[in-house]
Design a protein around this motif. Structure first.
Motif, PDB file in Angstrom:
ATOM      1  N   GLN A  75      28.040  89.093  33.883  1.00  0.00           N
ATOM      2  CA  GLN A  75      29.053  89.491  32.906  1.00  0.00           C
ATOM      3  C   GLN A  75      28.903  90.954  32.515  1.00  0.00           C
ATOM      4  OE1 GLN A  75      30.259  86.737  29.682  1.00  0.00           O
ATOM      5  NE2 GLN A  75      29.569  88.310  28.239  1.00  0.00           N
ATOM      6  N   ASN A  76      30.036  91.661  32.445  1.00  0.00           N
ATOM      7  CA  ASN A  76      30.047  93.041  31.985  1.00  0.00           C
ATOM      8  C   ASN A  76      29.736  93.064  30.490  1.00  0.00           C
ATOM      9  OD1 ASN A  76      31.122  95.629  30.930  1.00  0.00           O
ATOM     10  ND2 ASN A  76      31.892  95.912  33.006  1.00  0.00           N
ATOM     11  N   GLY A  77      28.717  93.829  30.116  1.00  0.00           N
ATOM     12  CA  GLY A  77      28.282  93.824  28.734  1.00  0.00           C
ATOM     13  C   GLY A  77      29.264  94.443  27.769  1.00  0.00           C
ATOM     14  N   ARG A 274      34.568 102.443  34.363  1.00  0.00           N
ATOM     15  CA  ARG A 274      35.152 101.393  33.522  1.00  0.00           C
ATOM     16  C   ARG A 274      36.598 101.734  33.171  1.00  0.00           C
ATOM     17  NH1 ARG A 274      31.344 100.718  28.835  1.00  0.00           N
ATOM     18  NH2 ARG A 274      30.049  99.904  30.539  1.00  0.00           N
ATOM     19  N   LEU A 275      36.872 103.024  33.010  1.00  0.00           N
ATOM     20  CA  LEU A 275      38.209 103.472  32.609  1.00  0.00           C
ATOM     21  C   LEU A 275      39.183 103.560  33.782  1.00  0.00           C
ATOM     22  CD1 LEU A 275      37.202 106.181  29.972  1.00  0.00           C
ATOM     23  CD2 LEU A 275      38.170 103.917  29.536  1.00  0.00           C
ATOM     24  N   LEU A 276      38.821 102.999  34.918  1.00  0.00           N
ATOM     25  CA  LEU A 276      39.753 102.841  36.033  1.00  0.00           C
ATOM     26  C   LEU A 276      40.663 101.635  35.833  1.00  0.00           C
ATOM     27  CD1 LEU A 276      37.211 103.506  38.915  1.00  0.00           C
ATOM     28  CD2 LEU A 276      39.180 104.962  38.375  1.00  0.00           C
ATOM     29  N   LEU A 302      21.563 103.112  38.853  1.00  0.00           N
ATOM     30  CA  LEU A 302      22.772 103.654  38.248  1.00  0.00           C
ATOM     31  C   LEU A 302      23.941 103.479  39.211  1.00  0.00           C
ATOM     32  CD1 LEU A 302      24.344 105.182  36.092  1.00  0.00           C
ATOM     33  CD2 LEU A 302      23.450 107.322  37.053  1.00  0.00           C
ATOM     34  N   GLY A 303      23.708 103.736  40.492  1.00  0.00           N
ATOM     35  CA  GLY A 303      24.773 103.602  41.482  1.00  0.00           C
ATOM     36  C   GLY A 303      25.363 102.210  41.534  1.00  0.00           C
ATOM     37  N   VAL A 304      24.528 101.187  41.561  1.00  0.00           N
ATOM     38  CA  VAL A 304      25.066  99.824  41.639  1.00  0.00           C
ATOM     39  C   VAL A 304      25.672  99.402  40.309  1.00  0.00           C
ATOM     40  CG1 VAL A 304      23.586  99.096  43.532  1.00  0.00           C
ATOM     41  CG2 VAL A 304      22.818  98.748  41.180  1.00  0.00           C
ATOM     42  N   SER A 305      25.212  99.976  39.212  1.00  0.00           N
ATOM     43  CA  SER A 305      25.844  99.698  37.922  1.00  0.00           C
ATOM     44  C   SER A 305      27.263 100.254  37.902  1.00  0.00           C
ATOM     45  CB  SER A 305      25.020 100.312  36.783  1.00  0.00           C
ATOM     46  OG  SER A 305      23.718  99.749  36.736  1.00  0.00           O
ATOM     47  N   ILE A 306      27.461 101.424  38.504  1.00  0.00           N
ATOM     48  CA  ILE A 306      28.797 101.998  38.643  1.00  0.00           C
ATOM     49  C   ILE A 306      29.639 101.132  39.576  1.00  0.00           C
ATOM     50  CG2 ILE A 306      30.050 103.982  39.594  1.00  0.00           C
ATOM     51  CD1 ILE A 306      27.563 105.674  38.613  1.00  0.00           C
ATOM     52  N   GLU A 309      30.987  98.237  37.690  1.00  0.00           N
ATOM     53  CA  GLU A 309      32.142  98.591  36.861  1.00  0.00           C
ATOM     54  C   GLU A 309      33.410  98.647  37.711  1.00  0.00           C
ATOM     55  OE1 GLU A 309      32.256  98.802  33.654  1.00  0.00           O
ATOM     56  OE2 GLU A 309      30.133  98.948  33.102  1.00  0.00           O
ATOM     57  N   MET A 310      33.310  99.233  38.901  1.00  0.00           N
ATOM     58  CA  MET A 310      34.477  99.286  39.782  1.00  0.00           C
ATOM     59  C   MET A 310      34.876  97.883  40.223  1.00  0.00           C
ATOM     60  SD  MET A 310      34.079 102.836  41.971  1.00  0.00           S
ATOM     61  CE  MET A 310      32.517 102.535  42.797  1.00  0.00           C
ATOM     62  N   LEU A 311      33.878  97.062  40.531  1.00  0.00           N
ATOM     63  CA  LEU A 311      34.161  95.684  40.937  1.00  0.00           C
ATOM     64  C   LEU A 311      34.907  94.926  39.847  1.00  0.00           C
ATOM     65  CD1 LEU A 311      33.832  93.230  42.814  1.00  0.00           C
ATOM     66  CD2 LEU A 311      31.569  92.876  41.803  1.00  0.00           C
ATOM     67  N   CYS A 312      34.519  95.133  38.607  1.00  0.00           N
ATOM     68  CA  CYS A 312      35.199  94.445  37.498  1.00  0.00           C
ATOM     69  C   CYS A 312      36.682  94.792  37.468  1.00  0.00           C
ATOM     70  CB  CYS A 312      34.540  94.805  36.170  1.00  0.00           C
ATOM     71  SG  CYS A 312      32.907  94.056  35.924  1.00  0.00           S
ATOM     72  N   ASN A 313      37.015  96.062  37.703  1.00  0.00           N
ATOM     73  CA  ASN A 313      38.420  96.454  37.709  1.00  0.00           C
ATOM     74  C   ASN A 313      39.153  95.933  38.931  1.00  0.00           C
ATOM     75  OD1 ASN A 313      38.872  97.987  35.272  1.00  0.00           O
ATOM     76  ND2 ASN A 313      37.500  99.532  36.088  1.00  0.00           N
ATOM     77  N   ILE A 314      38.494  95.949  40.086  1.00  0.00           N
ATOM     78  CA  ILE A 314      39.117  95.401  41.292  1.00  0.00           C
ATOM     79  C   ILE A 314      39.409  93.920  41.111  1.00  0.00           C
ATOM     80  CG2 ILE A 314      38.729  94.869  43.733  1.00  0.00           C
ATOM     81  CD1 ILE A 314      37.055  97.476  43.875  1.00  0.00           C
ATOM     82  N   ALA A 315      38.427  93.191  40.576  1.00  0.00           N
ATOM     83  CA  ALA A 315      38.607  91.747  40.372  1.00  0.00           C
ATOM     84  C   ALA A 315      39.723  91.455  39.376  1.00  0.00           C
ATOM     85  CB  ALA A 315      37.297  91.132  39.884  1.00  0.00           C
ATOM     86  N   THR A 316      39.780  92.237  38.309  1.00  0.00           N
ATOM     87  CA  THR A 316      40.837  92.055  37.309  1.00  0.00           C
ATOM     88  C   THR A 316      42.207  92.270  37.919  1.00  0.00           C
ATOM     89  OG1 THR A 316      39.342  92.725  35.526  1.00  0.00           O
ATOM     90  CG2 THR A 316      41.707  92.838  35.066  1.00  0.00           C
TER      91      THR A 316
END
Length: 321
Positions: A75-77, A274-276, A302-306, A309-316
């Motif tokens: 889950q995205n915090g 996240r703001l994508l 840090l790279g995989v954390s970024i 965040e991109m994955l969360c937007n793609i999935a949404t």
């Protein structure tokens, strides 16, 4: 209802230091696996850095990114998005480059992504140096020029290196625009900074309509305002997101080949991804993580954390269609 096969292994079932590391502990589903037809988002490694002009090492990036990605949870915090329950995600494995032949490697990468697209999968890539983006774009942008949101300290719009070499990690987006893979008026580059050989790259950007946000402007306006402009510029255009880890200040991400001081901190680095939200992302990459310069793996984490965040937007985006 999500399919448990496509969900990560839980840290409550297997400690995060145990097991074979895949991206975010997802199942490994090669392109010849019968279940690949069910995958909606594929995480892919491009272990190749033959475009590097100074400090080598990003060919080892995907392996370290996978290792550090075992710390990613479900889950995205900040946004509470749970991407693995929204879409079927899998680790598709690595493209197999030819380490002795740059042109052959690019052909291999393009062929791999042709298969990914034919399967209807949105690719999220861990590189590799930034030249990896060009053969990926040759697959994704073949039929329709894409928009691009590009986070970097360099434009990668140079024409050549050493008197005529056209393919390096400093040239991919010049080539992509010339080949009609990107619509330059739908391209925005954020975070550009550092000493330079000259203004050739920025002159080209101005001539074709690429928007550049230098780091001074980024800091003056703030990430939120800059990302409003980025989202408005690409609009509903199918868009590629390319994220060079050297966008981040080397105090927070030293493990990269061409660091430039004065960049954003690690929070801002995640925030721009996240703001994508709402961008029509058809593919994305996180490149230039170089393990030899940060063996402990902080840059890769840090790279995989970024990437998450991109994955969360793609999935949404996918779940909302």
């Amino acid at each position: 209802m999500s399919d448990s096969f496509f969900e990560p292994v839980s840290g409550f079932d297997l400690p995060r230091f145990a097991g074979v590391p895949t991206f975010m502990r997802l199942p490994h589903v090669p392109l010849d696996d019968p279940r690949v037809a069910e995958v909606q988002v594929g995480l892919i490694g491009t272990p190749w850095d033959s475009g590097t002009t100074n400090r080598p090492g990003p060919r080892h990036g995907p392996r370290q990114l996978r290792d550090m990605s075992t710390m990613i949870r479900a889950q995205n915090g900040a946004t509470l998005v749970r991407p693995f329950e929204m879409v079927n995600c899998a680790d598709l494995g690595d493209v197999a480059p030819n380490p002795a032949d740059l042109m052959a490697s690019m052909d291999r990468i393009t062929a791999f992504y042709d298969e990914v697209l034919a399967a209807g999968i949105v690719p999220l890539t861990g590189g590799g140096d930034h030249l990896c983006s060009l053969p990926i774009l040759r697959a994704l942008g073949r039929n329709t020029p894409l928009g691009m949101i590009h986070f970097d300290s360099h434009t990668d719009l140079f024409d050549s290196y050493f008197g005529g070499t056209k393919f390096t990690h400093g040239t991919p987006f010049r080539r992509a625009i010339e080949e009609g893979l990107l619509d330059p008026q739908k391209v925005i580059q954020i975070g550009i900074r550092g000493t330079a050989y000259g203004s050739e790259d920025r002159d080209f950007a101005a001539a074709v309509g690429v928007t550049i946000i230098p780091i001074e402007e980024f800091h003056a306006r703030g990430p939120e305002d800059v990302m409003v402009q980025a989202r408005e510029l690409v609009g509903e255009t199918p868009t590629y997101v390319s994220y060079d880890i050297d966008f981040v200040d080397p105090a927070f991400a030293p493990g990269t080949g061409t660091p430039e001081v004065g960049g954003p901190n690690s929070y801002q680095a995640m925030l721009v991804a996240r703001l994508l939200e709402g961008v029509n992302i058809v593919g994305a990459d996180l490149v230039e993580v170089s393990p030899p310069f940060d063996a402990a793996g902080g840059t890769a984490y840090l790279g995989v954390s970024i990437m998450f965040e991109m994955l969360c937007n793609i999935a949404t985006n996918i779940a909302g269609k």
